[in-house]
Design a protein around this motif. Sequence first.
Motif, PDB file in Angstrom:
ATOM      1  N   LYS A   6       0.722  -1.172   0.121  1.00 42.49           N
ATOM      2  CA  LYS A   6      -0.029   0.184  -0.047  1.00 42.49           C
ATOM      3  C   LYS A   6       0.802   1.265  -0.120  1.00 42.49           C
ATOM      4  CE  LYS A   6      -4.209  -1.498   0.493  1.00 42.49           C
ATOM      5  NZ  LYS A   6      -5.750  -0.977   0.103  1.00 42.49           N
ATOM      6  N   GLY A   8       0.661   3.882  -2.427  1.00 47.82           N
ATOM      7  CA  GLY A   8       0.787   4.311  -3.680  1.00 47.82           C
ATOM      8  C   GLY A   8       0.561   6.309  -3.397  1.00 47.82           C
ATOM      9  N   GLU A   9      -0.279   6.663  -2.644  1.00 47.15           N
ATOM     10  CA  GLU A   9      -0.464   7.873  -2.547  1.00 47.15           C
ATOM     11  C   GLU A   9       0.430   8.714  -2.066  1.00 47.15           C
ATOM     12  OE1 GLU A   9      -4.594   8.615  -1.727  1.00 47.15           O
ATOM     13  OE2 GLU A   9      -4.391  10.547  -1.759  1.00 47.15           O
ATOM     14  N   ILE A  12       3.575   8.885  -4.353  1.00 47.00           N
ATOM     15  CA  ILE A  12       3.324   9.918  -5.360  1.00 47.00           C
ATOM     16  C   ILE A  12       3.679  11.406  -4.726  1.00 47.00           C
ATOM     17  CG2 ILE A  12       1.502  11.045  -6.676  1.00 47.00           C
ATOM     18  CD1 ILE A  12       0.420   8.551  -7.337  1.00 47.00           C
ATOM     19  N   PHE A  76       4.300  18.870 -24.059  1.00 50.00           N
ATOM     20  CA  PHE A  76       3.022  18.249 -23.323  1.00 50.00           C
ATOM     21  C   PHE A  76       2.196  19.286 -22.603  1.00 50.00           C
ATOM     22  CE2 PHE A  76       1.791  14.213 -20.525  1.00 50.00           C
ATOM     23  CZ  PHE A  76       0.771  14.704 -20.775  1.00 50.00           C
ATOM     24  N   LEU A 334       4.047   1.613 -16.475  1.00 46.71           N
ATOM     25  CA  LEU A 334       2.901   1.284 -15.521  1.00 46.71           C
ATOM     26  C   LEU A 334       2.772  -0.182 -14.952  1.00 46.71           C
ATOM     27  CD1 LEU A 334       0.015   3.525 -17.095  1.00 46.71           C
ATOM     28  CD2 LEU A 334       1.441   3.978 -15.015  1.00 46.71           C
ATOM     29  N   PRO A 335       2.080  -0.400 -13.970  1.00 43.81           N
ATOM     30  CA  PRO A 335       2.002  -1.913 -13.650  1.00 43.81           C
ATOM     31  C   PRO A 335       1.105  -2.596 -14.803  1.00 43.81           C
ATOM     32  CG  PRO A 335       1.345  -0.388 -11.832  1.00 43.81           C
ATOM     33  CD  PRO A 335       1.649   0.367 -12.935  1.00 43.81           C
ATOM     34  N   TYR A 337       0.828  -6.108 -13.875  1.00 43.36           N
ATOM     35  CA  TYR A 337       1.021  -7.482 -13.239  1.00 43.36           C
ATOM     36  C   TYR A 337      -0.221  -8.216 -13.858  1.00 43.36           C
ATOM     37  CZ  TYR A 337       2.051  -3.973  -9.676  1.00 43.36           C
ATOM     38  OH  TYR A 337       2.482  -2.753  -9.098  1.00 43.36           O
TER      39      TYR A 337
ATOM     40  N   TYR B  10     -13.354  18.938 -15.437  1.00 44.03           N
ATOM     41  CA  TYR B  10     -12.274  19.274 -16.155  1.00 44.03           C
ATOM     42  C   TYR B  10     -12.574  19.527 -17.596  1.00 44.03           C
ATOM     43  CZ  TYR B  10      -7.433  19.414 -18.464  1.00 44.03           C
ATOM     44  OH  TYR B  10      -6.588  20.136 -19.296  1.00 44.03           O
ATOM     45  N   MET B  43      -2.717  14.268 -18.313  1.00 38.78           N
ATOM     46  CA  MET B  43      -1.707  13.108 -17.985  1.00 38.78           C
ATOM     47  C   MET B  43      -1.508  12.550 -19.334  1.00 38.78           C
ATOM     48  SD  MET B  43      -5.194  12.395 -17.182  1.00 38.78           S
ATOM     49  CE  MET B  43      -5.324  12.220 -15.434  1.00 38.78           C
ATOM     50  N   ASP B  74      -5.068   1.181  -4.999  1.00 40.04           N
ATOM     51  CA  ASP B  74      -3.876   1.948  -4.215  1.00 40.04           C
ATOM     52  C   ASP B  74      -2.740   1.695  -5.602  1.00 40.04           C
ATOM     53  OD1 ASP B  74      -3.218   3.353  -2.334  1.00 40.04           O
ATOM     54  OD2 ASP B  74      -1.427   1.718  -1.819  1.00 40.04           O
ATOM     55  N   THR B  75      -2.843   1.323  -6.725  1.00 35.09           N
ATOM     56  CA  THR B  75      -1.569   1.460  -7.502  1.00 35.09           C
ATOM     57  C   THR B  75      -1.467   2.656  -8.033  1.00 35.09           C
ATOM     58  OG1 THR B  75      -3.398   0.403  -9.077  1.00 35.09           O
ATOM     59  CG2 THR B  75      -1.419  -0.936  -8.767  1.00 35.09           C
ATOM     60  N   THR B  76      -0.327   3.199  -8.106  1.00 39.78           N
ATOM     61  CA  THR B  76      -0.096   4.795  -8.634  1.00 39.78           C
ATOM     62  C   THR B  76      -1.010   5.319  -9.431  1.00 39.78           C
ATOM     63  OG1 THR B  76       1.871   3.767  -9.782  1.00 39.78           O
ATOM     64  CG2 THR B  76       2.239   4.649  -7.488  1.00 39.78           C
ATOM     65  N   ASN B  77      -1.288   4.669 -10.669  1.00 43.97           N
ATOM     66  CA  ASN B  77      -1.887   5.477 -11.620  1.00 43.97           C
ATOM     67  C   ASN B  77      -3.273   5.471 -11.168  1.00 43.97           C
ATOM     68  OD1 ASN B  77      -1.656   7.136 -14.119  1.00 43.97           O
ATOM     69  ND2 ASN B  77      -2.816   5.430 -15.076  1.00 43.97           N
ATOM     70  N   VAL B  79      -4.359   5.935  -8.116  1.00 46.32           N
ATOM     71  CA  VAL B  79      -4.433   6.927  -7.237  1.00 46.32           C
ATOM     72  C   VAL B  79      -4.408   8.153  -7.725  1.00 46.32           C
ATOM     73  CG1 VAL B  79      -3.050   8.206  -5.428  1.00 46.32           C
ATOM     74  CG2 VAL B  79      -3.193   5.638  -5.394  1.00 46.32           C
ATOM     75  N   SER B  80      -3.682   8.427  -9.065  1.00 42.80           N
ATOM     76  CA  SER B  80      -3.512   9.553  -9.827  1.00 42.80           C
ATOM     77  C   SER B  80      -4.774  10.078 -10.361  1.00 42.80           C
ATOM     78  CB  SER B  80      -2.176   9.652 -10.593  1.00 42.80           C
ATOM     79  OG  SER B  80      -2.397  10.569 -11.389  1.00 42.80           O
ATOM     80  N   LYS B  83      -7.490  11.045  -7.753  1.00 42.85           N
ATOM     81  CA  LYS B  83      -7.134  12.476  -7.123  1.00 42.85           C
ATOM     82  C   LYS B  83      -7.704  13.545  -8.182  1.00 42.85           C
ATOM     83  CE  LYS B  83      -3.195  12.748  -4.141  1.00 42.85           C
ATOM     84  NZ  LYS B  83      -1.710  13.098  -3.955  1.00 42.85           N
TER      85      LYS B  83
END
Lengths: 363, 280, 185
Positions: A6, A8-9, A12, A76, A334-335, A337, B10, B43, B74-77, B79-80, B83
């Motif tokens: 856990k 991830g937040e 970041i 970008f 990116l993951p 898995y 957005y 993004m 809870d994987t980073t992307n 989460v992003s 948010k």
Amino acid sequence: MYVAVKGGERAIDAAHDWLDRARRGPPDQPALDSAQIRDQLSIGTARVMAEGSLYDPDLAALAIKQARGDMIEAIFLIRAYRTTLPRFGASLPVDTAAMQVKRRISATFKDAPGGQILGPTFDYTHRLLDFRLMADGELPADPPALPEAAPDQVPHILSFLNRDGLIEDAPADDAAPPDLTREPLELPADRPLRLQALARGDEGFLLGLAYSTQRGYARNHAFVGELRIGTVAVEMDIPELGFSIDLGEVELTECETVNQFKGSKTEPAQFTRGYGLTFGQTERKAIAMALVDRALRWRELGEDDQGAPAQDQEFVLSHCDNIQATGFLEHIKLPHYVDFQAELELVRRLRAGTADAAKEAAE
Amino acid sequence: MTDQAYNFAYLDEDTKRMIRRAILKGLAVPGYQVPFASREMPMPYGWGTGGVQVTAATLRPDDVLKVLDQGADDTTNAVSIRKFFQRTASVATTESTGGATVIQTRHRIPETPLTEDQILVYQVPIPEPMRFLEPRETETRRIHALADYGLMQVRLYEDIARHGEIATSYAYPVEVAGRYVMDPSPIPKFDNPKMSDCPAIQLFGAGREQRIYAVPPYTQVVSLDFDDHPFVASKAEHECAICGSGDSYLDEVITDDAGGRMFVCSDTDYCARRAEGGAA
Amino acid sequence: MNELSGGFADPAIESAIAFRAILKVTARPGRVETLTGHSGPAPISSAAAAVLLVLVDRTTPLHLAGDHDNPALRQWIAFHCGAPVVAAEEAVFALGSWAALTPLDRFAIGTPEYPDRAATLIVDGHDFDAKPAELRGPGIKGKAKLALPERKAFIANRARFPLGWDTFFCGGDRLAALPRSTEVR
């Protein structure tokens, strides 16, 4: 007991803090002012404007600063900002014949009305590191005065060829061009749409493609008929007023190439054209764009499809955008898995099958 | 707290209208990829811009949003993206599949069955199921127009000839409502059966490739196969080491450098609920 | 209240809420939703007004059929949507009563390469209490029922799937949809 990872937040947030500090560098050094980037790294700023499709030197400089000099990241940032801007309308076509030029050269004629103006070019510099710049970066004590401003109207060199019918005509067309940023790309694309995509395409990608045409992958014998850099006025028609108003000026680089001729027994031989137009002083990009534009025109000029990458509009247009390309390339970080696990199971099963088959064969 | 500098969710209203029209045409022609003028999002392309645009055009202020990536919230992307919508749309968020009204996903369909009150939004990298057989859009468009899917059948059959089975383990092609062959996004083929006859609305967004497509509720989604080689929704032959589930999709975790490994649920919400409920 | 009122006071929020009703009826043919709080000059219903506000803009040519083609409604549409008003053949959206929208072969049904380039008909003044037809197909669990102005046109439209137009039915504040994928019996 295993506990799923856990955090991830928090990870970041920590990464973003680190990024901010890395961008700033040692605090005992003065911070870069984005005005310095705008004025002293102006060619980088121009590239960000050209490929970001937004003419705003201040924002381009800010983007370069924020991106730590990563040009594609800066482009970008500009693209993502641009897409949120409201549209008030379309400007009139800019008149590059009325350009206030600071550089204007032709490789096809030694001299022509308006003359050759080298302008601020690297062309004839010796590429020797100038260690004085590391020391103080000041100009020589007594710099020569800048030349007088060029005349207001410098005619296009290709117009001289056109007068004699030696080059294909390129008549003005009032049709509104499609908008690549508002409509999905539809293939096959016509020339206005192709030019739009090339104008915001990656400089490196177009450079490589243009170079490939020179080396024989759909060679089209390009001469730089004219390369000009300077400022043009941007005007917009206001229907309520009944006349157009001047919105300001932009710096552009325009390249017109004179290419191999076409013709037949019935049709007299004529040179053909390639065209490049980009924001700012971006001449490598503009020349590359003109060569690729010309290569993509093979069908309308009745040439053979040589199967060269630069002739393949679907290949070129689908892959020239560096924001699309870098996003998809980098997304493999990116993951994955889940799909990898599926592949892992499959390969194990296939291997087991092969082993069984080998065992049977041996028995 | 909504970021006042930007519109709700957005996107500007013109863009949302354009996306909403594409979604509706997608629902009217299930499995057909509707071209749309994808916008540059804040993004990167390839990181969910298509799904984000579809979600942005779909969200209501009273929605409860769940975002998952690889089955986990809870994987980073994930989460992003969560948010991003908290910031731009002020929507409530949840990790609970059952508690969400809109679920944006990458690479998984939740284990908990979806309901009529839910919308599942998939992030799609390559929407064209024929792309790796035929790279040209002009050609694949013709294939779909004629429903001329022989090329795909040939490829699947070649797999069987070479490997003894269809060697596609994720992004396994499906036929939707008896007409269009569709890429289900890179979900493991284990998840494919969940798409068929699903009570929820399933929407697919591919930003870089500028395509939106859809599967309405209760629509037949069939994984392509052959009579003598039927489709199998396979997974690792283990039980989850945390919750003991024997029928959820599993991640393999390497636990030491001597070949030790364990298998745990990919769907973290499903697993945590089972573990809390003492199901193990 | 004037002839231009009845639009969205808070466009982002109201259009998001109205779109979800439109999405729901499109995804679930036969389902009827209510769309309240929007209005335009007669004879447009509040449901049809909401559909226009959510989906129609400068980029989507609109055909106005029969009584719906009147100066007050044209002005309202110009103000709120900005859609060019066009002939049936060029329309992306068409608004009118069922009778006024016929003949239906005037409307775009898309092409085999681009079936999405088909018209969306907004049938206004729909009688939701008319005799229901039986519906089957994507979005429907088993079968559903919906009052239709006729069945023949929808059976013919389904027969050319994936081509065909798509339909919204509006009456008062009620809204339903019949995408081309639905089988009508």
